[in-house]
Scaffold this motif. Structure first.
Motif, PDB file in Angstrom:
ATOM      1  N   LEU A 159      64.901 -51.528 -74.125  1.00  0.00           N
ATOM      2  CA  LEU A 159      65.686 -50.624 -73.283  1.00  0.00           C
ATOM      3  C   LEU A 159      65.437 -49.171 -73.670  1.00  0.00           C
ATOM      4  CD1 LEU A 159      68.006 -50.228 -71.172  1.00  0.00           C
ATOM      5  CD2 LEU A 159      69.588 -50.357 -73.104  1.00  0.00           C
ATOM      6  N   LEU A 160      65.477 -48.873 -74.968  1.00  0.00           N
ATOM      7  CA  LEU A 160      65.231 -47.506 -75.417  1.00  0.00           C
ATOM      8  C   LEU A 160      63.788 -47.081 -75.140  1.00  0.00           C
ATOM      9  CD1 LEU A 160      67.159 -47.569 -78.821  1.00  0.00           C
ATOM     10  CD2 LEU A 160      67.865 -46.468 -76.692  1.00  0.00           C
ATOM     11  N   SER A 161      62.860 -48.034 -75.158  1.00  0.00           N
ATOM     12  CA  SER A 161      61.469 -47.709 -74.824  1.00  0.00           C
ATOM     13  C   SER A 161      61.335 -47.288 -73.369  1.00  0.00           C
ATOM     14  CB  SER A 161      60.572 -48.915 -75.101  1.00  0.00           C
ATOM     15  OG  SER A 161      60.629 -49.300 -76.449  1.00  0.00           O
ATOM     16  N   VAL A 162      61.995 -48.008 -72.484  1.00  0.00           N
ATOM     17  CA  VAL A 162      61.981 -47.638 -71.062  1.00  0.00           C
ATOM     18  C   VAL A 162      62.559 -46.237 -70.879  1.00  0.00           C
ATOM     19  CG1 VAL A 162      62.876 -48.225 -68.779  1.00  0.00           C
ATOM     20  CG2 VAL A 162      62.074 -50.035 -70.316  1.00  0.00           C
ATOM     21  N   TYR A 163      63.652 -45.967 -71.581  1.00  0.00           N
ATOM     22  CA  TYR A 163      64.273 -44.642 -71.507  1.00  0.00           C
ATOM     23  C   TYR A 163      63.333 -43.575 -72.061  1.00  0.00           C
ATOM     24  CZ  TYR A 163      67.720 -40.929 -72.248  1.00  0.00           C
ATOM     25  OH  TYR A 163      68.403 -39.737 -72.239  1.00  0.00           O
ATOM     26  N   GLY A 164      62.634 -43.894 -73.164  1.00  0.00           N
ATOM     27  CA  GLY A 164      61.690 -42.937 -73.733  1.00  0.00           C
ATOM     28  C   GLY A 164      60.532 -42.639 -72.798  1.00  0.00           C
ATOM     29  N   ILE A 277      55.889 -63.541 -69.663  1.00  0.00           N
ATOM     30  CA  ILE A 277      56.929 -62.507 -69.613  1.00  0.00           C
ATOM     31  C   ILE A 277      57.065 -61.822 -70.971  1.00  0.00           C
ATOM     32  CG2 ILE A 277      59.430 -62.151 -69.361  1.00  0.00           C
ATOM     33  CD1 ILE A 277      59.430 -64.274 -67.205  1.00  0.00           C
ATOM     34  N   LEU A 278      56.802 -62.575 -72.051  1.00  0.00           N
ATOM     35  CA  LEU A 278      56.963 -62.014 -73.391  1.00  0.00           C
ATOM     36  C   LEU A 278      55.917 -60.954 -73.701  1.00  0.00           C
ATOM     37  CD1 LEU A 278      57.922 -65.171 -75.457  1.00  0.00           C
ATOM     38  CD2 LEU A 278      59.399 -63.437 -74.450  1.00  0.00           C
ATOM     39  N   LEU A 279      54.931 -60.776 -72.821  1.00  0.00           N
ATOM     40  CA  LEU A 279      53.986 -59.675 -72.984  1.00  0.00           C
ATOM     41  C   LEU A 279      54.627 -58.333 -72.604  1.00  0.00           C
ATOM     42  CD1 LEU A 279      51.025 -59.002 -73.700  1.00  0.00           C
ATOM     43  CD2 LEU A 279      50.463 -59.316 -71.281  1.00  0.00           C
ATOM     44  N   LEU A 280      55.685 -58.396 -71.783  1.00  0.00           N
ATOM     45  CA  LEU A 280      56.329 -57.179 -71.283  1.00  0.00           C
ATOM     46  C   LEU A 280      56.884 -56.294 -72.409  1.00  0.00           C
ATOM     47  CD1 LEU A 280      57.366 -55.492 -68.860  1.00  0.00           C
ATOM     48  CD2 LEU A 280      59.412 -56.930 -68.873  1.00  0.00           C
ATOM     49  N   PRO A 281      57.690 -56.830 -73.358  1.00  0.00           N
ATOM     50  CA  PRO A 281      58.191 -55.937 -74.417  1.00  0.00           C
ATOM     51  C   PRO A 281      57.095 -55.342 -75.278  1.00  0.00           C
ATOM     52  CG  PRO A 281      58.727 -58.236 -74.890  1.00  0.00           C
ATOM     53  CD  PRO A 281      58.230 -58.190 -73.490  1.00  0.00           C
ATOM     54  N   THR A 282      56.010 -56.091 -75.507  1.00  0.00           N
ATOM     55  CA  THR A 282      54.904 -55.551 -76.302  1.00  0.00           C
ATOM     56  C   THR A 282      54.286 -54.339 -75.612  1.00  0.00           C
ATOM     57  OG1 THR A 282      54.453 -57.790 -77.095  1.00  0.00           O
ATOM     58  CG2 THR A 282      52.750 -56.133 -77.447  1.00  0.00           C
ATOM     59  N   ILE A 283      54.100 -54.430 -74.299  1.00  0.00           N
ATOM     60  CA  ILE A 283      53.490 -53.328 -73.549  1.00  0.00           C
ATOM     61  C   ILE A 283      54.408 -52.110 -73.524  1.00  0.00           C
ATOM     62  CG2 ILE A 283      52.722 -52.607 -71.258  1.00  0.00           C
ATOM     63  CD1 ILE A 283      51.777 -55.475 -70.800  1.00  0.00           C
ATOM     64  N   LEU A 284      55.682 -52.317 -73.214  1.00  0.00           N
ATOM     65  CA  LEU A 284      56.616 -51.193 -73.086  1.00  0.00           C
ATOM     66  C   LEU A 284      56.829 -50.486 -74.421  1.00  0.00           C
ATOM     67  CD1 LEU A 284      59.280 -52.766 -70.687  1.00  0.00           C
ATOM     68  CD2 LEU A 284      57.576 -51.030 -70.127  1.00  0.00           C
ATOM     69  N   ILE A 285      57.091 -51.276 -75.468  1.00  0.00           N
ATOM     70  CA  ILE A 285      57.331 -50.671 -76.779  1.00  0.00           C
ATOM     71  C   ILE A 285      56.063 -50.003 -77.294  1.00  0.00           C
ATOM     72  CG2 ILE A 285      58.006 -51.114 -79.156  1.00  0.00           C
ATOM     73  CD1 ILE A 285      59.686 -53.445 -78.161  1.00  0.00           C
ATOM     74  N   GLY A 286      54.914 -50.679 -77.136  1.00  0.00           N
ATOM     75  CA  GLY A 286      53.658 -50.109 -77.622  1.00  0.00           C
ATOM     76  C   GLY A 286      53.304 -48.804 -76.929  1.00  0.00           C
ATOM     77  N   TYR A 287      53.479 -48.758 -75.620  1.00  0.00           N
ATOM     78  CA  TYR A 287      53.169 -47.533 -74.882  1.00  0.00           C
ATOM     79  C   TYR A 287      54.085 -46.387 -75.292  1.00  0.00           C
ATOM     80  CZ  TYR A 287      52.483 -44.337 -70.946  1.00  0.00           C
ATOM     81  OH  TYR A 287      52.226 -43.236 -70.189  1.00  0.00           O
TER      82      TYR A 287
END
Length: 804
Positions: A159-164, A277-287
């Motif tokens: 969530l904080l990654s999306v906000y960032g 679907i579990l690839l999604l948090p890796t992409i968002l947080i990594g970016y």
């Protein structure tokens, strides 16, 4: 008769071996549910507030929550007569670190001197962090609860990654437009009333008062207009990056397991899609992590990935050939993902060559900070400066041409030693050695809990999981309630966060269900379990070059990773005597004394009383009064109304310098409006400023500002007493911050006015030399103005002429 006795003995033995008395079981379940609920709320709330604001008391309500959890836990121990408190080596290491911080704070408060309010607030924060570590190990002790907590933590980081990401691509542009518009109105204002109105507008937007003009304005605009690094809910990108590094490694481990282990056994296309679907948090947080441009966090992630691979090899020595095949797959996927992140960030403007070219300069700055910090440590190696007092002491040792007036040394070891002394430093080393012992030297075997034991508590665990999840969700309404009284958090943003958290958890849970997360956490050799070690290593490496160990949110993350890795399970409880074991004759071990439990509960109650009395109540009440006073000034009310609130704040919290400084500023504003003719207002301002200095005696800025005021008054009054006071205060400022070019330049000017030509010439030369060092290092916020430089040269030339 003999048969009846045997039956009676059998029934008695069965009663004794039950976990708790039947009539107490519902109450114990209720206490456990409340504890889990509060744990979820408190963990999440830490990440929704600026981690850097702990010395000001902005997170004391979280500390209060941990004290409440401790009391509830001790109460549940009293109700369960078969359990007793037990501390092991991991608790000892953490509490040695905490004890060092507590002792350093008490020594500073009772024996030496410093900013006592900040030290007291951080002292209680450290105690609450120690409680959180010990409590999480015991409350979140089952595989199911640890998995749910890890899922909730990962959801919060996503969530904080999306906000960032939103901050980087959209928010900064909007803020820049709003600031430039308000700034133009302020600069083009023609009347004092208009200028005052637009100044209030800028201040209400969060522009610091020292950024309205001069070098402070240049530095602020440089950061606002040129920086696009995401911050999350923190104040610094480096702090946010540390949390993202931990989240990335956990998400990466889940992704690798889902795509390379589980999908081979999944036949349904729907289940296979859910695993992706579990690839999604890796992409968002990594970016988002790449967008922070935090080099220390990137190095930490690399170190975490290396440690993850090494630990996996240690666990599977007997399967080295099979592991090589997996390592090739995972290494290839890691390289592809990281390359994709860097390309995406580069094309979107989030990554540029300056990130790499500026690395040597960043390392040079850190070497300067560490050198000065080591000089500081040598002054007080045993006790340190006390929590929250590093910056004021550091300025005395800051090197010429060094960059920032840092609040911490940006090094894990130096930070702990400088603030908490040798005891805290010994605690840090103990924690690191124990972590190495657990994960490397003697790795724990997989859980010995049988499937039957897990199934027997299935219903209870489901209720516990719901309580823990509800705690994560409640963090957002909880903060909404807090902001009504204290903090100016955007309530719309909080409700969007709450909805976003629920959506993200629902989506990610689809993947978690197909990946059998419970089984992964139970297997100590699985990637998910080892990701805790990788996250711990990454965060530790990050903290070697970035600040954060004194920030409760970062320390909570550090402790949390270790606590989840070394829970106090039922098996360990039996082995250590926490729970009774039946002997071969069927009899239970003797019951532990109730006195220890009662004493522990009494200590927790005593701590919360002292915490509320010494920190929580005065800080919260003072902050409310200060906010009311500031609002009265912003709304154009009379200064007397604001003064009333500030005076009440000084009585409510006698240790804080803030209200005294606010009072001094009001009187000095009245004095300035009278064109320095109102002597009574000036004397009152001096009186309030001296009270503020008593409560923060090592801050050179307070002496510098007071010395300037005395010199301004002298230019009107021409009395020797004002000039003497100006020299005295400016000399104290230079003593506390000897390598500040501006301080020395003003002192040189005042000494010249007093006729002390030799001293004035020496200060002028020092000011010019320091300004040249600042120009070489390109610290534009510390440049002397052309007018000041000409004045320094004039003083030097006039002194030479007089000597000739």
């Amino acid at each position: 008769m003999s048969k009846r006795r045997k039956q009676h003995r059998s029934q008695s033995s069965h009663t004794k071996s039950s976990p708790a008395a039947p009539e107490l079981h519902p109450l114990l379940s209720l206490l456990t549910g409340v504890q889990l609920f509060l744990v979820g709320t408190l963990i999440t709330t830490r990440y929704l507030l600026p981690a850097e604001s702990a010395p000001q008391g902005d997170t004391l309500h979280i500390a209060l929550g941990w004290f409440i959890v401790a009391i509830l836990f001790c109460s549940s121990l009293l109700l369960d007569r078969y359990r007793t408190p037990h501390l092991d080596r991991y608790d000892f290491g953490v509490w040695l670190l905490v004890s060092g911080q507590v002792i350093a704070a008490l020594v500073m408060i009772l024996i030496t001197d410093g900013q006592k309010r900040a030290a007291l607030n951080l002292m209680w924060e450290w105690v609450s962090l120690g409680l959180s570590f010990s409590l999480i190990r015991r409350i979140i002790a089952t595989t199911q609860l640890r998995t749910v907590l890890l899922q909730g933590l990962l959801t919060t980081i996503v969530l904080l990654s999306v906000y960032g990401i939103w901050q980087h691509h959209w928010m900064y542009g909007q803020l820049a437009e709003e600031y430039l518009s308000a700034r133009q109105q302020f600069d083009t204002a023609t009347t004092p009333a208009e200028r005052s109105e637009f100044q209030k507008k800028l201040l209400s937007m969060g522009v610091p008062a020292d950024a309205l003009s001069g070098s402070g304005q240049q530095l602020f605009e440089r950061r606002l207009l040129d920086s696009t690094e995401p911050l999350g809910m923190f104040a610094l990108a480096n702090t946010f990056a540390g949390l993202l590094a931990v989240g990335f490694l956990i998400a990466f481990s889940q992704t690798v397991h889902a795509l390379f282990d589980k999908t081979r056994h999944v036949t349904s296309k729907g289940s296979r899609f859910k695993s992706w679907i579990l690839l999604l948090p890796t992409i968002l947080i990594g970016y988002c992590l790449i967008l922070t441009k935090s080099r220390t966090a990137w190095v930490g992630v690399v170190g975490g990935l290396v440690s993850l691979g090494i630990l996996k090899l240690i666990r599977h020595k007997e399967q080295s050939q099979a592991w090589k095949k997996h390592a090739i797959k995972w290494g290839s996927m890691t390289g592809i993902i990281l390359l994709g992140f860097f390309l995406l960030a580069t094309f979107s403007g989030g990554f540029d060559k300056e990130v790499l070219t500026e690395a040597p300069k960043s390392l040079k700055y850190r070497l300067e900070w560490w050198t000065a910090t080591w000089d500081l440590i040598k002054e007080s190696p045993l006790w340190g400066t006390g929590p929250g007092n590093f910056r004021e002491h550091y300025l005395k040792y800051k090197l010429p041409g060094s960059s920032e007036e840092i609040a911490d040394p940006h090094n894990l070891f130096l930070d702990v030693w400088a603030n908490g002394g040798m005891i805290a430093f010994a605690g840090l080393l103990t924690v690191l050695m124990l972590a190495c012992y657990h994960w490397v030297i003697k790795p724990s075997a997989s859980s010995n809990e049988s499937k039957t034991e897990i199934d027997s508590f299935q219903n209870e665990m489901s209720t516990s999981q719901v309580a823990l999840l509800l705690g994560f969700i409640f963090a957002f309404p909880f903060l909404w309630g807090i902001q009504l009284f204290l903090q100016s958090i955007d309530e719309t943003l909080l409700w969007i966060f709450c909805l976003g958290w629920l959506v993200l958890y629902f989506v990610l849970n689809l993947g978690w269900k197909t990946d059998d997360e419970f089984q992964q956490m139970e297997d100590r050799s699985s990637l998910l379990s080892l990701s805790l070690a990788a996250g711990f290593v990454a965060l530790s490496i990050h903290l070697l070059g970035a600040g954060g160990i004194a920030m409760p949110a970062i320390t909570q993350t550090w402790f949390l990773l270790l606590a989840l890795a070394v829970p106090v399970t039922c098996q360990q409880a039996h082995e250590s005597g926490i729970l009774p074991l039946k002997s071969s004759s069927g009899k239970s071990r003797p019951l532990k004394s109730i006195h220890l439990k009662t004493l522990l509960l009494f200590v927790c109650l005593l701590m919360i009383v002292f915490f509320v009395w010494s920190s929580f109540a005065p800080t919260i009440h003072r902050k409310r009064l200060v906010i009311k006073g500031e609002q009265a000034l912003l709304r154009g009310r009379s200064a007397q109304s604001a003064q009333r609130f500030f005076r009440q704040a000084t009585q409510t919290d006698p240790l804080s310098p803030g209200p005294w400084q606010a009072l001094a500023q009001i009187y000095f504003n009245q004095w300035a409006q009278s064109e320095h003719d109102d002597r009574d207002a000036f004397d009152q301002g001096v009186k309030q400023q001296k009270e503020a200095i008593k409560r923060n005696p090592f801050n050179p800025l307070n002496y510098f500002e007071l010395g300037q005021k005395f010199f301004q008054q002298y230019q009107v009054s021409k009395t020797q007493a004002d000039l003497t006071d100006a020299i005295e205060n400016l000399s104290l400022a230079v003593t506390g911050y000897p390598n500040n070019a501006r301080y020395r330049a003003v002192l040189a000017e005042v000494l010249f006015e007093a006729g002390q030509l030799n001293e004035s010439q020496g200060e002028a030369r020092q000011a010019i030399n320091l300004d040249e060092a600042n120009h070489q290092a390109q610290h534009i916020d510390k440049y002397l103005t052309e007018k000041t430089l000409n004045k320094m040269k004039e003083i030097i030339n006039l002194s030479h002429r007089n000597q000739n």
